[in-house]
Design a protein around this motif. Structure first.
Motif, mmCIF file in Angstrom:
data_model
loop_
_atom_site.group_PDB
_atom_site.id
_atom_site.type_symbol
_atom_site.label_atom_id
_atom_site.label_comp_id
_atom_site.label_asym_id
_atom_site.label_seq_id
_atom_site.Cartn_x
_atom_site.Cartn_y
_atom_site.Cartn_z
ATOM 1 N N LEU A 76 39.174 4.125 13.785
ATOM 2 C CA LEU A 76 39.131 5.233 12.825
ATOM 3 C C LEU A 76 37.977 6.174 13.154
ATOM 4 C CD1 LEU A 76 39.582 3.505 9.339
ATOM 5 C CD2 LEU A 76 40.941 5.423 10.174
ATOM 6 N N ALA A 77 36.803 5.601 13.402
ATOM 7 C CA ALA A 77 35.606 6.401 13.689
ATOM 8 C C ALA A 77 35.779 7.211 14.966
ATOM 9 C CB ALA A 77 34.377 5.506 13.776
ATOM 10 N N GLN A 78 36.316 6.588 15.995
ATOM 11 C CA GLN A 78 36.514 7.305 17.260
ATOM 12 C C GLN A 78 37.462 8.482 17.082
ATOM 13 O OE1 GLN A 78 37.760 4.128 19.859
ATOM 14 N NE2 GLN A 78 35.659 3.552 20.376
ATOM 15 N N ALA A 79 38.562 8.267 16.368
ATOM 16 C CA ALA A 79 39.518 9.352 16.124
ATOM 17 C C ALA A 79 38.879 10.465 15.306
ATOM 18 C CB ALA A 79 40.764 8.810 15.419
ATOM 19 N N CYS A 80 38.089 10.105 14.312
ATOM 20 C CA CYS A 80 37.416 11.079 13.456
ATOM 21 C C CYS A 80 36.418 11.905 14.264
ATOM 22 C CB CYS A 80 36.726 10.349 12.306
ATOM 23 S SG CYS A 80 35.869 11.446 11.158
ATOM 24 N N GLU B 257 38.077 14.294 16.707
ATOM 25 C CA GLU B 257 38.641 15.452 16.015
ATOM 26 C C GLU B 257 37.546 16.393 15.524
ATOM 27 O OE1 GLU B 257 41.885 17.827 14.533
ATOM 28 O OE2 GLU B 257 41.714 16.283 16.069
ATOM 29 N N LEU B 258 36.445 15.855 15.014
ATOM 30 C CA LEU B 258 35.346 16.728 14.588
ATOM 31 C C LEU B 258 34.868 17.588 15.749
ATOM 32 C CD1 LEU B 258 33.241 14.321 12.330
ATOM 33 C CD2 LEU B 258 34.502 16.358 11.576
ATOM 34 N N GLY C 244 42.030 8.841 10.929
ATOM 35 C CA GLY C 244 40.741 9.264 11.460
ATOM 36 C C GLY C 244 40.704 10.766 11.692
ATOM 37 N N ARG C 245 41.764 11.295 12.303
ATOM 38 C CA ARG C 245 41.854 12.748 12.531
ATOM 39 C C ARG C 245 41.948 13.495 11.198
ATOM 40 N NH1 ARG C 245 45.563 11.106 16.576
ATOM 41 N NH2 ARG C 245 47.270 11.765 15.221
ATOM 42 N N ASP C 246 42.765 12.985 10.278
ATOM 43 C CA ASP C 246 42.898 13.631 8.965
ATOM 44 C C ASP C 246 41.558 13.711 8.249
ATOM 45 O OD1 ASP C 246 45.622 13.968 9.270
ATOM 46 O OD2 ASP C 246 46.186 12.338 7.912
ATOM 47 N N ALA C 247 40.779 12.642 8.312
ATOM 48 C CA ALA C 247 39.479 12.630 7.640
ATOM 49 C C ALA C 247 38.582 13.733 8.192
ATOM 50 C CB ALA C 247 38.811 11.265 7.800
#
Length: 155
Positions: free
Chosen positions: A35-39, A42-43, A137-140
């Motif tokens: 989750l963190a990696q995807a977030c 994306e950030l 993760g990306r959505d967040a």
């Protein structure tokens, strides 16, 4: 905002000049790390400077709100992200953790007027969690950036 906008705020996903705090629960670590990696990926894709992303970890979902509160209290962040994974077990503990962590995240959002993208997954099993990590993760990240920009626009 232009007069022609007729009072409609835009959904800006421009992350430039934003400071984002991420709190990740380590319980179910493989899932929450994904989750963190995807977030974070994306950030960065949205233009958030990696130097403006603070990523901390805590033991579990019930500890996430306290770290979020400390970050919100610092006033150093335009938005925050809560990451975790709660998988249903055979006891009432699932409901307790899911309800209490969710309520606390919402309370901090409102008490501090700081956007918090809540990506603490609540799932029936590990398979459901894995099916959601990338997207959530990306959505967040997108929610955090959009809400940070909206709050700046509204102030």
């Amino acid at each position: 905002m232009q007069a022609s906008d007729k009072g409609h705020a835009s959904a800006s996903l421009n992350g430039e000049n934003l400071r984002i705090g991420i709190v990740q629960a380590r319980f179910n670590a493989d899932i929450t790390q994904s989750l963190a990696q995807a977030c974070i990926t994306e950030l960065r894709a949205l233009g958030v400077d990696p130097a403006h992303i603070r990523h901390v970890t805590v033991p579990g979902a019930l500890e996430v709100p306290l770290a979020l509160q400390a970050m919100a209290d610092s006033e150093d962040y335009d938005a925050l992200v809560a990451l975790g994974c709660i998988i249903r077990g055979e006891t009432y503990h699932f409901e307790l953790v899911a309800n209490e962590s969710g309520a606390a995240v919402t309370r901090i959002t409102l008490d501090y007027a700081t956007p918090i993208a809540n990506a603490i997954l609540t799932v029936e099993n590990e398979q459901q969690a894995w099916a959601r990590t990338e997207e959530k993760g990306r959505d967040a990240a997108r929610v955090a950036v959009e809400m940070a920009n909206l709050m700046k626009e509204l102030q």
